[in-house]
Design a protein around this motif. Sequence first.
Motif, short mmCIF file in Angstrom:
data_model
loop_
_atom_site.label_atom_id
_atom_site.label_comp_id
_atom_site.label_asym_id
_atom_site.label_seq_id
_atom_site.Cartn_x
_atom_site.Cartn_y
_atom_site.Cartn_z
N ASN A 107 -46.41 -63.37 11.87
CA ASN A 107 -46.41 -65.07 12.52
C ASN A 107 -45.47 -66.02 12.64
O ASN A 107 -45.56 -66.94 12.97
CB ASN A 107 -47.53 -65.70 11.38
CG ASN A 107 -46.73 -65.96 9.87
OD1 ASN A 107 -45.75 -65.74 9.90
ND2 ASN A 107 -47.79 -66.34 9.25
N ILE A 123 -49.60 -60.70 21.89
CA ILE A 123 -50.49 -61.46 20.89
C ILE A 123 -51.97 -61.43 21.18
O ILE A 123 -52.13 -61.62 22.52
CB ILE A 123 -49.98 -62.91 20.80
CG1 ILE A 123 -50.45 -63.85 19.47
CG2 ILE A 123 -49.90 -64.07 21.79
CD1 ILE A 123 -49.94 -65.19 18.98
N CYS A 158 -53.56 -54.83 21.25
CA CYS A 158 -52.14 -55.25 20.98
C CYS A 158 -51.25 -54.06 21.12
O CYS A 158 -50.09 -53.78 21.57
CB CYS A 158 -51.86 -56.25 19.87
SG CYS A 158 -52.21 -58.07 20.32
N LEU A 205 -47.15 -60.22 17.57
CA LEU A 205 -47.43 -61.65 16.89
C LEU A 205 -48.86 -61.77 16.49
O LEU A 205 -49.56 -61.37 17.08
CB LEU A 205 -47.12 -62.65 17.62
CG LEU A 205 -45.47 -63.13 17.91
CD1 LEU A 205 -45.32 -64.11 19.14
CD2 LEU A 205 -44.38 -62.90 16.62
N SER A 206 -49.29 -62.34 15.25
CA SER A 206 -50.60 -62.75 15.06
C SER A 206 -50.57 -63.79 13.97
O SER A 206 -49.74 -63.86 12.95
CB SER A 206 -51.23 -61.55 14.42
OG SER A 206 -52.57 -61.88 14.31
N ILE A 263 -48.67 -70.10 14.92
CA ILE A 263 -47.37 -69.24 15.26
C ILE A 263 -46.15 -70.14 14.82
O ILE A 263 -45.98 -71.15 15.34
CB ILE A 263 -47.26 -68.40 16.17
CG1 ILE A 263 -48.34 -67.49 16.47
CG2 ILE A 263 -46.09 -67.75 16.42
CD1 ILE A 263 -48.53 -66.41 15.42
N LEU A 269 -54.85 -68.90 19.88
CA LEU A 269 -53.87 -68.00 19.32
C LEU A 269 -53.61 -68.40 17.89
O LEU A 269 -52.90 -67.48 16.99
CB LEU A 269 -52.46 -67.93 20.21
CG LEU A 269 -52.57 -67.63 21.76
CD1 LEU A 269 -51.47 -67.73 22.20
CD2 LEU A 269 -53.34 -66.44 21.75
N TYR A 329 -43.12 -61.02 23.91
CA TYR A 329 -44.31 -61.34 22.64
C TYR A 329 -45.64 -60.94 23.04
O TYR A 329 -45.98 -61.26 24.05
CB TYR A 329 -44.10 -62.87 22.31
CG TYR A 329 -42.81 -63.47 21.89
CD1 TYR A 329 -42.45 -63.07 20.65
CD2 TYR A 329 -42.20 -64.44 22.71
CE1 TYR A 329 -40.94 -63.57 20.41
CE2 TYR A 329 -41.13 -64.91 22.26
CZ TYR A 329 -40.46 -64.54 21.13
OH TYR A 329 -39.23 -65.18 20.69
#
Length: 326
Positions: free
Chosen positions: A74, A25, A38, A55-56, A103, A100, A23
């Motif tokens: 997400n 992020i 990223c 991911l964000s 998520i 972060l 992952y």
Amino acid sequence: MITINDAQVKLFEDFLNSHDFFYVIAHKEPDGDAVFSCLGISSILTKLGLRHQLLSAGPFKRNEIKEKENLFSNTMEFLSEPERKKTGLIILDCSEMSRLGDIDGDLENLDTFIIDHHKTAENTENSIIDPSSPATACLVQQLYEKIAGKPDKQTAQNLFFGLSTDTGYFRFLNSDSAEVFHSAARLVEAGADPRKTYDTITGGRPFATRRLLGVMLTRTELYYNDKLAVTWETMEDTKKYAQEGRDSDSLYSLLLACEGIEAVVFIRQDTEHTCTCGFRSRDRIDVSAIAARFGGGGHKNAAGLSTEGKIETLKPAILKEFAKVI
């Protein structure tokens, strides 16, 4: 900027070799450096044939990164417990799990590697942290070149974009930045387009954001012999003028260009009970130290935070901290 050494490259390669899935992020409310760092790591993983997911937590409020939103999710791809044990988490442009954001999934207890350049970042066993680097994208570029070789045109453009956003299109660099310009030159040689990058960063703003900028300039207050400029954005302002394409960078630039102003504070009321704050300064004042007192962080001359509170109570507390250094 400190050049990444062979030991650090091996540390990252060992991390990659010990996992089957990743992952990738960066912090919530991402900026250009976060997003394009990223994407740079994604290019390395793709080049090596390693499975991964970007991911964000978003939101992608900045106009210059909007078109990349569809590349991120997400919601974490579901993995079985045996698969999670072989999964790595790569965090870019921040070092705190709390930054972060929300998520859909469980990021806890994953083997983690951090790549960051913020002064307030804390080194961990698996990390490459260099506060002397002007952008996380610079660190990712070095990793890409040492692991995968010369970047392709799209990767070069992505990394150049990340570098350009965090350096204010090179305005924030000093006389010790020769290596940064050498790095930028290699990206241009690989196909990055400086003019296109500048137009994307500075253009395409909704006209309503110019009206909001005028409102914030009009209400700006000066403190401590006019050395500190403070302004704010209410929830009503956001609703009326600029829910998209905000441009706080122009606000900072205009105010710091004024004679005598050494630092700028911008406070935005996000919800009834939470605020986001941005601090900018000239060379002398370390705004990252002030942001850290409120749970935030960043660089010496550019920092921010998100916290509970209202503008009318948060502003006096921030002024008190700036009074100690101005």
